[in-house]
Design a protein around this motif. Sequence first.
Motif, short mmCIF file in Angstrom:
data_model
loop_
_atom_site.label_atom_id
_atom_site.label_comp_id
_atom_site.label_asym_id
_atom_site.label_seq_id
_atom_site.Cartn_x
_atom_site.Cartn_y
_atom_site.Cartn_z
N GLN A 31 -2.45 -3.00 7.67
CA GLN A 31 -2.32 -1.64 7.15
C GLN A 31 -2.60 -0.59 8.22
OE1 GLN A 31 -3.96 -0.93 3.32
NE2 GLN A 31 -3.35 -2.92 2.53
N ARG A 56 2.85 1.63 -3.39
CA ARG A 56 1.96 2.05 -4.47
C ARG A 56 1.53 3.50 -4.28
NH1 ARG A 56 -1.34 -3.33 -5.28
NH2 ARG A 56 0.22 -4.45 -6.50
N GLY A 57 1.53 3.95 -3.04
CA GLY A 57 1.10 5.31 -2.75
C GLY A 57 2.14 6.36 -3.12
N ASP A 93 2.55 5.24 6.70
CA ASP A 93 3.16 6.57 6.52
C ASP A 93 4.68 6.48 6.60
OD1 ASP A 93 0.67 7.55 6.32
OD2 ASP A 93 0.59 8.45 8.33
N ASP A 95 4.37 8.65 -5.47
CA ASP A 95 4.24 9.21 -6.81
C ASP A 95 5.58 9.04 -7.52
OD1 ASP A 95 3.73 10.63 -9.06
OD2 ASP A 95 3.63 12.59 -8.09
N ALA A 154 0.84 -1.20 0.00
CA ALA A 154 0.00 0.00 0.00
C ALA A 154 0.88 1.25 0.00
CB ALA A 154 -0.91 -0.01 1.21
N LYS A 160 6.22 4.81 3.60
CA LYS A 160 6.16 5.71 2.45
C LYS A 160 7.32 6.72 2.49
CE LYS A 160 2.73 8.25 -0.09
NZ LYS A 160 1.41 8.83 -0.11
#
Length: 551
Positions: free
Chosen positions: A440, A401-402, A446, A404, A398, A449
């Motif tokens: 998740q 994929r999040g 966060d 950019d 997740a 990411k």
Amino acid sequence: MAETKNADEIFKEFKEHSIAEFFKKNRQMLGYSGKVRSLVTVVHEYVTNSLDASEEAGILPDIGVIVTNVGEEKYKVVEYDNGPGIPKNHIGRALATMLAGTKFHRYMQQRGQQGIGAAGCTLFAQITTGKPIFAKSSTGAGKGYSCNIAVDTVHNKPIITNMVEISEDFKGLRVEGEFADVKYENGEHGIYEYLRRTVLSNPHARIKFIDPEGKEYVFERAIEKQPERPEPVKPHPLGIFVNDLLDFAKASDSRKLSSFLVDAFARVTSNKVNELREIAKGVDFDKDPRALTWPEAEELIKAIKAVKWIAPDATQIKAIGSEQIRIALKNILDPEFMHVVERKPKVFRGGIPFIVEAAVAFGGSAGRKTDKGYEGNILRFANRVPLLFDNSSCAITAATRGVDWKRYNIDIENQPVSVFVNVSSVYIPYSGVGKEAIAQEDEIIDEIKLAVMDAARGVQHYVSGKQKIAGETSRYKMIMRYTKQLAKDLSNITGADQKNVERDIEKLVAKHYPKATGADEDDAASDEGKVGKEADEKKQRSLEDGSEEDD
Ligand SMILES: Nc1ncnc2c1ncn2[C@@H]1O[C@H](COP(=O)(O)OP(=O)(O)OP(=O)(O)O)[C@@H](O)[C@H]1O
Ligand SMILES: [Mg+2]
């Protein structure tokens, strides 16, 4: 009309089932669903146990896995290690009793968490082939034995047969079992890939693998140093729920609830207990902790949330380390370029510390080769264990994929890119008993990411440089296609020698596109590659002295 039953008749069939009985009926919960996955699960359970055991014993692991086809959708798996071995009187509990391990009530960063894995394999062999597992172990000279082992599912107890003492001089554990309703496959979800990823996150391990065709693979140790050993820690009060509190209280041998709280949890002092007393008025702090009730535990948890706490201590979380990751990635993927990031510890659910490490590797054996070219892949790990399945429900997927990716000039769909993420914690919130995906939780997503973005930033320049070259090369080639014709026309008009004109045009074009001809040794890619590497090293140094900036 159907026969009717009264309550007494209905409840006559009511009986308690053992946990082994439960998993016999729900084997998919342990990862035994799908033929390919089931076989990988067996290898995964045994290999993670070997890694855990050798880590605890301070031994550099030497592990072997042999898979042979012994019938229609039937395979034999042999797994052995050079670890501490299992004492004879514990083998039954270790390999054939569910939830009997030592780790269930211990807060410690290890791969195994539940005490289910090994017995799950025994159960799976038994229900698919009717055969027990063969185990051979020794904890040192003269203490060797071998036996067959099965689970008495009704009572969740081991059945040990053919116990033989052996004089062979070895140390470690060897297990052999036959499993049916399984399939061997190469590729992204196969055993070979599982083991390859295992050495990626455990560069201190040496793993030998013989596949069903008899092909032998050896993943050599890339690092001769044992990773730092984690120690058991006390849970932080903010990381527990009502039922955890009750479990801990029941297992306690403190005399009073107040001393239990101080003993069992991190950061709880007698001053803090006094603060809790002020808030949880309905709780008797002098009572026997084993007599704690659900409403009291609930009130206590509420009070815990209302008090200010020092953050949990994260020193017992042992991440892989960026240098080790770099060495492992070089050893296994040999990328053209990579950037590794180790983040500082963070906390989820208020009280559970965790550390995220991430890397983006470009080129070499990174990514996946397909018929159409390349595609990027995500290498997911939790406490150094590769996660191959349940991709879509995982926090790592997740988070990745999040990102950019365009922002970093990376085409994750079509480039040879591998994104590596390892989450380390004393408690990994898996989304299922099969432990194939990290739940998740927002705080974890966060943090992953941020780590991945940081790693992506590190390879950005290099990838843009590569793209510049690719663009120039294609333009250069296109122009060069016309030089012959152009030289001929110019020579016709001016009367100059065609060969000379052609050479001059070629020189002119090459001067314009130095990257495409390789004339420019210090081209963008190698230049920026160097800059990237230097930046990487600088970052590594800053990581080492702990001055890494946090965003
Ligand atoms: N190769 C091994 N060497 C030494 N001890 C082992 C080995 N394999 C298993 N054990 C012992 O057996 C116990 C049970 O293993 P099992 O896989 O069932 O549980 P676990 O690893 O603690 O947790 P999980 O269910 O999450 O795998 C381990 O905790 C360990 O003490
Ligand atoms: Mg295990």
